[in-house]
Design a protein around this motif. Structure first.
Motif, PDB file in Angstrom:
ATOM      1  N   VAL A 125      33.758  26.387  34.655  1.00 31.75           N
ATOM      2  CA  VAL A 125      34.507  27.617  34.393  1.00 31.75           C
ATOM      3  C   VAL A 125      35.915  27.581  34.996  1.00 31.75           C
ATOM      4  O   VAL A 125      36.687  28.506  34.810  1.00 31.75           O
ATOM      5  CB  VAL A 125      33.733  28.870  34.892  1.00 31.75           C
ATOM      6  CG1 VAL A 125      32.422  29.039  34.136  1.00 31.75           C
ATOM      7  CG2 VAL A 125      33.477  28.814  36.396  1.00 31.75           C
ATOM      8  N   GLY A 126      36.228  26.506  35.712  1.00 27.53           N
ATOM      9  CA  GLY A 126      37.542  26.396  36.358  1.00 27.53           C
ATOM     10  C   GLY A 126      37.445  26.463  37.873  1.00 27.53           C
ATOM     11  O   GLY A 126      38.434  26.677  38.562  1.00 27.53           O
ATOM     12  N   CYS A 153      22.990  33.687  28.868  1.00 28.45           N
ATOM     13  CA  CYS A 153      22.281  33.380  30.117  1.00 28.45           C
ATOM     14  C   CYS A 153      23.158  32.669  31.132  1.00 28.45           C
ATOM     15  O   CYS A 153      22.677  32.194  32.138  1.00 28.45           O
ATOM     16  CB  CYS A 153      21.064  32.527  29.787  1.00 28.45           C
ATOM     17  SG  CYS A 153      21.532  31.043  28.891  1.00 28.45           S
ATOM     18  N   HIS A 154      24.463  32.561  30.868  1.00 32.57           N
ATOM     19  CA  HIS A 154      25.363  31.836  31.770  1.00 32.57           C
ATOM     20  C   HIS A 154      26.786  32.323  31.528  1.00 32.57           C
ATOM     21  O   HIS A 154      27.057  32.968  30.515  1.00 32.57           O
ATOM     22  CB  HIS A 154      25.301  30.333  31.480  1.00 32.57           C
ATOM     23  CG  HIS A 154      25.678  30.019  30.057  1.00 32.57           C
ATOM     24  ND1 HIS A 154      24.752  30.004  29.048  1.00 32.57           N
ATOM     25  CD2 HIS A 154      26.870  29.773  29.483  1.00 32.57           C
ATOM     26  CE1 HIS A 154      25.369  29.739  27.902  1.00 32.57           C
ATOM     27  NE2 HIS A 154      26.656  29.599  28.141  1.00 32.57           N
ATOM     28  N   LEU A 155      27.688  32.006  32.463  1.00 34.97           N
ATOM     29  CA  LEU A 155      29.111  32.274  32.229  1.00 34.97           C
ATOM     30  C   LEU A 155      29.742  31.013  31.657  1.00 34.97           C
ATOM     31  O   LEU A 155      29.348  29.907  32.004  1.00 34.97           O
ATOM     32  CB  LEU A 155      29.808  32.624  33.539  1.00 34.97           C
ATOM     33  CG  LEU A 155      29.387  33.926  34.219  1.00 34.97           C
ATOM     34  CD1 LEU A 155      30.090  34.054  35.576  1.00 34.97           C
ATOM     35  CD2 LEU A 155      29.715  35.138  33.358  1.00 34.97           C
ATOM     36  N   ASP A 156      30.720  31.178  30.774  1.00 31.79           N
ATOM     37  CA  ASP A 156      31.468  30.012  30.327  1.00 31.79           C
ATOM     38  C   ASP A 156      32.956  30.218  30.641  1.00 31.79           C
ATOM     39  O   ASP A 156      33.360  31.291  31.116  1.00 31.79           O
ATOM     40  CB  ASP A 156      31.218  29.704  28.844  1.00 31.79           C
ATOM     41  CG  ASP A 156      31.617  30.838  27.924  1.00 31.79           C
ATOM     42  OD1 ASP A 156      32.568  31.585  28.270  1.00 31.79           O
ATOM     43  OD2 ASP A 156      31.003  30.987  26.856  1.00 31.79           O
ATOM     44  N   ALA A 157      33.753  29.199  30.378  1.00 33.30           N
ATOM     45  CA  ALA A 157      35.164  29.227  30.766  1.00 33.30           C
ATOM     46  C   ALA A 157      35.917  30.372  30.080  1.00 33.30           C
ATOM     47  O   ALA A 157      36.804  30.994  30.661  1.00 33.30           O
ATOM     48  CB  ALA A 157      35.815  27.887  30.438  1.00 33.30           C
ATOM     49  N   ASN A 158      35.531  30.667  28.854  1.00 33.04           N
ATOM     50  CA  ASN A 158      36.215  31.712  28.101  1.00 33.04           C
ATOM     51  C   ASN A 158      36.033  33.087  28.753  1.00 33.04           C
ATOM     52  O   ASN A 158      36.954  33.894  28.806  1.00 33.04           O
ATOM     53  CB  ASN A 158      35.708  31.722  26.656  1.00 33.04           C
ATOM     54  CG  ASN A 158      36.623  32.505  25.754  1.00 33.04           C
ATOM     55  OD1 ASN A 158      37.842  32.427  25.877  1.00 33.04           O
ATOM     56  ND2 ASN A 158      36.046  33.301  24.871  1.00 33.04           N
ATOM     57  N   PRO A 209      23.747  27.618  33.521  1.00 31.32           N
ATOM     58  CA  PRO A 209      25.037  27.691  34.215  1.00 31.32           C
ATOM     59  C   PRO A 209      25.557  26.324  34.661  1.00 31.32           C
ATOM     60  O   PRO A 209      26.763  26.101  34.730  1.00 31.32           O
ATOM     61  CB  PRO A 209      24.727  28.590  35.423  1.00 31.32           C
ATOM     62  CG  PRO A 209      23.636  29.471  34.952  1.00 31.32           C
ATOM     63  CD  PRO A 209      22.765  28.569  34.093  1.00 31.32           C
ATOM     64  N   ALA A 210      24.658  25.391  34.928  1.00 27.44           N
ATOM     65  CA  ALA A 210      25.069  24.061  35.404  1.00 27.44           C
ATOM     66  C   ALA A 210      25.812  23.266  34.341  1.00 27.44           C
ATOM     67  O   ALA A 210      26.527  22.319  34.651  1.00 27.44           O
ATOM     68  CB  ALA A 210      23.844  23.281  35.879  1.00 27.44           C
ATOM     69  N   GLU A 211      25.659  23.642  33.078  1.00 30.53           N
ATOM     70  CA  GLU A 211      26.274  22.880  31.974  1.00 30.53           C
ATOM     71  C   GLU A 211      27.739  23.247  31.743  1.00 30.53           C
ATOM     72  O   GLU A 211      28.455  22.519  31.081  1.00 30.53           O
ATOM     73  CB  GLU A 211      25.526  23.135  30.659  1.00 30.53           C
ATOM     74  CG  GLU A 211      24.083  22.666  30.668  1.00 30.53           C
ATOM     75  CD  GLU A 211      23.890  21.320  29.977  1.00 30.53           C
ATOM     76  OE1 GLU A 211      24.876  20.570  29.816  1.00 30.53           O
ATOM     77  OE2 GLU A 211      22.744  21.033  29.604  1.00 30.53           O
TER      78      GLU A 211
END
Lengths: 87, 222
Positions: free
Chosen positions: B131-132, B93-98, B126-128
């Motif tokens: 991602v850079g 449900c969100h993007l992460d750094a990876n 997503p707020a948590e």
């Protein structure tokens, strides 16, 4: 066996859910039946103007002492696995 | 005998490490990166289109599209000649750094000035995850209601700017815009607020001028 976890008040983590999913994923592993000891860390912030530290009420980030709008969050935004007790 | 092992590790640590690497990569190319977040349907893609139209003479812009599935948004943007990479989270449900580091490997960023990362439509997770990005920006569409900062505080807390979109609908809905602004400012007193309509173009000028300033600030400093 126990796992101590500190959960910040202003994160999206909640202890009931962590317990629920931990019980499922730990089944059949050495962590099965380990106790999760979770502590909620209250949120606090430091006012950049008057330097006072205050606890954040209802997530309002305005200094209750001087009304300044620039604060640095000190605690409550992290989730930390503190210690493991093993036998 | 019971042994106590000190771990003292944040569950965010691994993500933050990768986010920092992504940030270093973007910095090395002198790229300004926005992480754009909102609930589904608030107007992320339409605002991106408006933003690009307003800034395309000044900056070369690329888009990283995050969706659970489909490439509808990426196709839409590519038709306009905008370099776009579609990331499908496949359920997350969100993007992460990876995920962003994978985009970095598969995308040619050379010559670009601004990257807009369109996060998965969701007002919570997503707020948590860093991602850079240089800044997080969120959109709340006016019909979502003035109580949202109180119900989803983290995103408001994390965002440098809030676009109150679909402002053209105000005559038809019960949202109290002043209460919405007050609620958002209580949680994040420094948040920049823009009233926008991707449909009529209202507020796009103010938003893109503020963004231009931010981009120039970074690119001037490096």
């Amino acid at each position: 066996m126990a796992i101590h976890i500190k959960i910040g008040e202003i994160t999206g983590f909640n202890p009931e859910s962590i317990q629920f999913y931990f019980s499922i994923i730990s089944k059949g592993t050495i962590a099965e039946n380990a106790r999760l000891i979770m502590e909620i860390v209250p949120s606090s912030a430091k006012c950049m103007n008057c330097g006072k530290v205050y606890s954040i009420q209802e997530r309002v980030l305005i200094c209750p002492y001087c009304g300044d709008i620039n604060s640095e969050i000190l605690t409550g935004k992290d989730v930390i696995i503190e210690t493991l007790e093993v036998e | 005998m019971v042994k106590v092992i000190n771990v003292r590790q944040s569950v965010f640590e691994e993500n933050n490490k990768i986010a920092m690497k992504n940030r270093e990569f973007f910095d090395s190319l002198n790229l300004f990166v926005i992480n754009l977040m909102s609930a589904p349907g608030a107007g992320k893609t339409s605002i991106i289109e408006r933003t690009i139209d307003a800034l395309k003479e000044k900056f070369k812009i690329g888009v990283i599209e995050g969706d659970i599935t489909s490439s509808i948004d990426a196709e839409k943007l590519e038709k306009k000649g905008i370099p776009t990479i579609q990331l499908n989270t496949g359920g997350e449900c969100h993007l992460d750094a990876n995920m962003i580091s994978q985009a970095i490997e598969n995308f040619n960023f050379n010559g670009l000035d601004l990257i807009i990362i369109e996060n998965v439509g969701n007002l919570v997770c997503p707020a948590e995850f860093k991602v850079g990005e240089d800044i997080k920006v969120m959109i709340l569409s006016a019909p979502e209601g003035h109580d949202k900062p109180k119900k989803y505080p983290l995103m408001f807390m994390e965002s440098s700017a809030l676009l109150i979109n679909k402002i053209d609908l105000i005559p038809y809905i019960d949202t109290d815009i002043n209460a919405l602004i007050k609620n958002a400012k209580e949680i994040n007193p420094n948040i920049q607020i823009f009233k926008t309509s991707a449909k009529t173009g209202e507020g796009i000028k103010e938003w893109t001028e503020w963004l231009t300033e931010k981009i120039v600030q970074k690119r001037g400093n490096i």
